[in-house]
Design an enzyme around this catalytic site. Structure first.
Site, PDB file in Angstrom:
ATOM      1  CG  ASP A 334      -1.661  -3.098   6.785  1.00  0.00           C
ATOM      2  OD1 ASP A 334      -2.189  -2.426   7.676  1.00  0.00           O
ATOM      3  OD2 ASP A 334      -1.949  -2.981   5.585  1.00  0.00           O
ATOM      4  CG  ASP A 622      -0.941  -2.427   1.424  1.00  0.00           C
ATOM      5  OD1 ASP A 622      -0.995  -1.958   2.579  1.00  0.00           O
ATOM      6  OD2 ASP A 622      -1.950  -2.661   0.733  1.00  0.00           O
ATOM      7  CG  ASP A 626       1.612  -0.658   6.378  1.00  0.00           C
ATOM      8  OD1 ASP A 626       1.066  -0.574   7.487  1.00  0.00           O
ATOM      9  OD2 ASP A 626       0.995  -0.966   5.337  1.00  0.00           O
TER      10      ASP A 626
END
Length: 893
Positions: A334, A622, A626
């Site tokens: 990410d 985070d 996700d």
């Protein structure tokens, strides 16, 4: 009354406020009636996530006993009990309890990821009912309620806004975009992506500034976060490669054990011996062949790996996940908060007279045209830029931290770092024209101590230039020509192509015509050390792919800076993924380096597509968005500082300091652990097969047993005890990280390991039988005969353990004193053996007698042959490898 079924943010954002009001049969000025609320709660339930405990904890604990390895060990323990081998039964039972308990704790902790989603529902909200503003628990909200939010609040449910005053909401935990979403009330033209819905707020998102009122359109599991909740319930975390290998090993050992029983019983039946007697012997040999110490050593090895990684700021929640890291061959990252800081930072300022103030990523200092900024007093243009940045700004500092809009915080950080924040004390703000989506700029009017008026302007480049008729050049205003405008727009385009958010700055003394000052390029810069870590991952055979909710330009720009996106790579969007079939995505996914404008659903699809190509996928993240992908991936890696509770609970590994560089050491540890487990298996199997062969041969040839029961028990203790377990704490070989990830289908027991096992076992059996034959010349078994044979086998065992510290490197290469636990355990075992031989009370127990010094030296020399042969084999193999490398290099040249 029927409330619209299937109503959601995706539908509500396309409708006008009046249409939403009619669909949900509510009133924006009065709210719902209390009786109506009760009816809707009956239909829709409370505004929370319901987690059903369908299985008791005790039942879940019992389900852990279904694993093949556990069932095999249970059978071994039962047989040991019937045969009155209580020591073996106890050790096997302890191994079972350790493994089962650890597995149960892992499963229990992983389910907390669903429970953490409950924290997204704020405890209280402000709601209009029957014309009265009430404050109560957010769980009481229903579709059609009218709620109010303001700065610092969390949105209590999915809301369609009908009033928004300078309203900006941080939706990064859902979308991955670091810039707060500006909210308005007009109907959207499209709702394809979450970030397109500018008139809705999502449950759990944070109001950064402004205020608003809206109609609740989704509660609980019918909210956008509810979709994530339902997807997480439907996802089952995959088994780790080590768990798959252990299952395979359990099946192999079961097969080999049945074969041993069949062969022994069959041969005994041919010899005419009683079937019951032969079956008992066969079962005993099968139990002896099972390395019951394996589960304990695996658990201890993984646990010690977890402790070592904790010292490196990496927390591993599930023990098998440590080894899984060593198998990872693709990492999906990410962008926001993982590869980047999730902090908007001014990385470059281009002044109106073409000076460049840039941020040095290594030192964190700002450099002006290649030199450190020495004095702002002599640089009038830069001083003006910083003045406007400080005055046209609502960010404020509290306890050393700057709070406010991220872009304004970034500008204020530059002002503070260059010690120019005192300029705010020289001016008093008189008026403000706030930023709006229509004007796309912000203006403040200030006055200094000499009553001089100063207008500050910042905003979109085109809008700011439209208000300017001059530009600042070396302390004076010069006319702004079309060529100057082209130059400024070219600079803005250059900054934008690097994925930077561009803000133009200007000032005025009358508020009518403005003088252009410069451009500020703002970005969420890469974390320190990320570039080096990604390059290190590439070197050890791990590919990196970026997944983000950002635009293509921003995503590709950051990916290019980090060498994730290079020539020949492809970038695709979430919309592209929706148009593809699973086979199409599977075919193209190896060439895709960047996925942009993705949703939580897309991330999960990407991970599954990669796994369908037989890749071991690591997923970092985070945010709440996700969490599903973290759970679906083979190894989920969450950020410790910036990560949400949901992401950390869904993950297997947590990087405490948010440093991507910690991932390299984690992968190194994971690869080293598997090598240690394989070394232990080599030692266990070679020793077990040697002991089994001795017993089998003596039984089949009707010879006296070379070892008595107590001596066999002592050998079993050495096989499963400290000498064996110390192999699991062997330091990680630095060469491991430079090797490609091991294949998931690669079993613990490989052809090479079987060959090494058979060679070692053959030497141990031949050497021990030679001693037994040599001492048995008088055809009578005496204590000296069994003591010599017993001691020979123990010495072979210790030398074999020394050879098993590495399957490829000599003990001189790995270092004699690098594994102190091994030296202590082997030294303790040898000392114990001497006590068994020379200590009278133990002589009586083990039926031994004292040996001469010459006997000990002879046995040590003979037993060392297993070590010498292993060292010669390693030397030959290393030379073949070097020759192969030289041959390949010659061909390349």
């Amino acid at each position: 009354m029927i409330v619209m079924s299937g109503f959601s943010c995706a539908k509500a954002c396309l409708l006008s406020v009046q249409e939403v009001e009619e669909a949900l049969e509510t009133n924006t000025s009065q709210g719902l009636a209390h009786d109506e609320v009760k009816r809707r709660q009956t239909n829709h339930g409370h505004n929370e996530f319901t987690i059903e405990e369908d299985t008791s904890l005790f039942r879940k604990y019992l389900e852990q006993f279904k694993e093949p390895m556990i069932l095999l060990l249970l059978a071994s323990a039962v047989v040991s009990m019937f045969m009155k081998q209580f020591d073996d039964a106890l050790s096997i039972t302890v191994a079972i309890l350790i493994v089962v308990t650890v597995a149960f704790i892992q499963e229990y902790r992983s389910e907390k990821s669903l429970q953490e989603l409950k924290k997204l529902v704020p405890p209280k909200c402000h709601c209009l009912r029957e014309g009265v503003m009430e404050t109560f628990l957010a769980r009481e909200l229903v579709p059609g309620d009218i709620v109010t939010v303001s700065t610092g609040d969390r949105v209590p449910a999915d809301v369609r806004f009908f009033e928004a005053v300078e309203l900006s909401i941080d939706e990064s935990s859902l979308t991955g975009e670091e810039v707060p979403a500006r909210k308005s009330t007009e109907a959207c033209e499209t709702s394809t992506h979450i970030s397109d819905r500018h008139n809705v707020g999502y449950m759990g998102s944070l109001v950064r500034c402004g205020s608003g009122r809206g109609i609740v359109v989704g509660t609980g599991e019918n909210s956008e976060f509810g979709e994530i909740f339902k997807m997480m319930q439907g996802e089952e975390a995959p088994k780790t490669p080590l768990q798959v290998n252990m299952d395979s090993l359990g099946k192999q050992l079961s097969f080999y054990s049945l074969c041993i029983i069949g062969v022994i019983v069959g041969l005994g039946w041919v010899q005419g011996r009683p079937l019951v007697e032969m079956f008992t012997i066969g079962v005993s040999l099968a139990v002896a062949a099972i390395p019951e110490g394996l589960p304990i050593v695996v658990t201890v090895t993984l646990a010690l790996g977890v402790l070592r990684m904790a010292k490196r700021k990496t927390i591993v929640k599930k023990l098998p996940a440590v080894e899984t890291l060593g198998c990872v061959n693709v990492v999906c990252c990410d962008k926001t908060g993982t590869l980047t800081k999730n902090e908007m930072t001014v990385v470059e300022i281009i002044t109106s007279d073409d000076q460049h103030l840039t941020l040095d990523q290594a030192s964190g200092d700002y450099i002006l045209d290649g030199q450190h900024v020495s004095s702002l007093e002599s640089n009038h243009t830069l001083a003006k830029v910083l003045t406007v940045s400080a005055l046209c700004n609502n960010a404020h500092e509290v306890d050393g931290q700057i709070h406010g809009n991220p872009s304004e915080c970034a500008l204020m950080a530059v002002v503070t770092q260059l010690n120019f924040h005192q300029v705010q004390q020289k001016y008093q703000r008189l008026e403000e024209w706030p930023f709006s989506s229509e004007t796309k700029y912000m203006i403040t009017k200030s006055v200094d101590s000499y009553s001089n008026i100063f207008f500050s302007l910042k905003g979109a480049v085109e809008k700011v230039l439209g208000l300017c008729d001059s530009y600042y050049y070396h302390g004076a205003a010069s006319a702004l020509t079309p060529d100057d405008q082209k130059r400024i727009l070219s600079n803005a385009s250059s900054l934008g192509s690097r994925g930077l958010r561009v803000i133009a700055l200007a000032f005025s003394s009358d508020g009518k015509t403005y003088t252009y000052l410069g451009l500020a390029g703002i970005a969420d810069p890469p974390r320190q050390g990320v570039l080096e870590s990604i390059e290190a991952l590439y070197q050890c055979g791990v590919k990196v792919k970026m997944i983000t909710g950002d635009s293509k330009e921003t995503a590709v720009a950051i990916a290019q800076q980090l060498n994730i996106f290079t020539s020949g790579d492809v970038a695709i969007s979430g919309v592209d993924i929706d148009k593809m079939t699973q086979p199409q995505l599977r075919d193209i996914i190896s060439r895709v380096a960047v996925f942009y404008r993705t949703s939580p659903k897309h991330k999960t699809v990407i991970v599954k597509a990669l796994r369908s190509n037989e890749l071991v996928v690591g997923m970092t993240g985070d945010g709440v968005n996700d969490a599903i992908a973290l759970k679906t991936a083979d190894i989920g890696i969450a950020m410790g500082k910036s990560g949400t509770d949901v992401s950390k609970e869904a993950a297997d590994v947590i990087l405490v300091d948010d440093r991507f560089t910690s991932l390299i050491s984690a992968i190194e540890e994971g690869r080293g652990i598997f090598h240690n487990i394989r070394n232990f298996v080599l030692f266990q199997l070679s020793t077990s097969i040697a002991a089994l062969t001795l017993i089998a041969l003596s039984t089949l040839l009707k010879m006296p047993n070379p070892l008595n029961p107590m001596q066999i028990l002592w050998v079993n203790i050495l096989m499963d005890g400290p000498p064996a377990q110390s192999l699991g704490v062997e330091p990680v070989d630095p060469d491991v990280i430079r090797q490609p990830p091991r294949q998931v289908k690669e079993h613990i027991i490989t052809r090479g390991l079987v060959l090494n096992t058979l060679i070692s076992s053959f030497i141990i059996v031949c050497g021990t039988l030679f001693i037994f034959w040599k001492e048995l010349r008088d055809n009578m078994v005496t204590p000296r005969d069994t003591t010599m044979t017993f001691t020979a086998f123990v010495f072979f065992d210790m030398f074999n353990a020394l050879a098993c510290r590495s399957q490829t490197k000599s003990f001189l290469q790995i270092g004699i004193f690098t594994n102190k636990a091994f030296l202590l355990s082997v030294g303790g075992s040898i000392l114990g053996q001497f006590l068994v031989i020379y200590f009278p009370p133990l002589q009586a127990v083990f039926q031994t007698e004292a040996l001469y010094f010459s006997d000990i030296m002879f046995l040590l020399g003979l037993a060392s042959t297993v070590f010498i042969v292993a060292e010669i084999r390693k030397l030959v193999m290393s030379r073949k490898f070097c020759c192969r490398k030289s041959y390949n290099l010659d061909n390349i040249v």
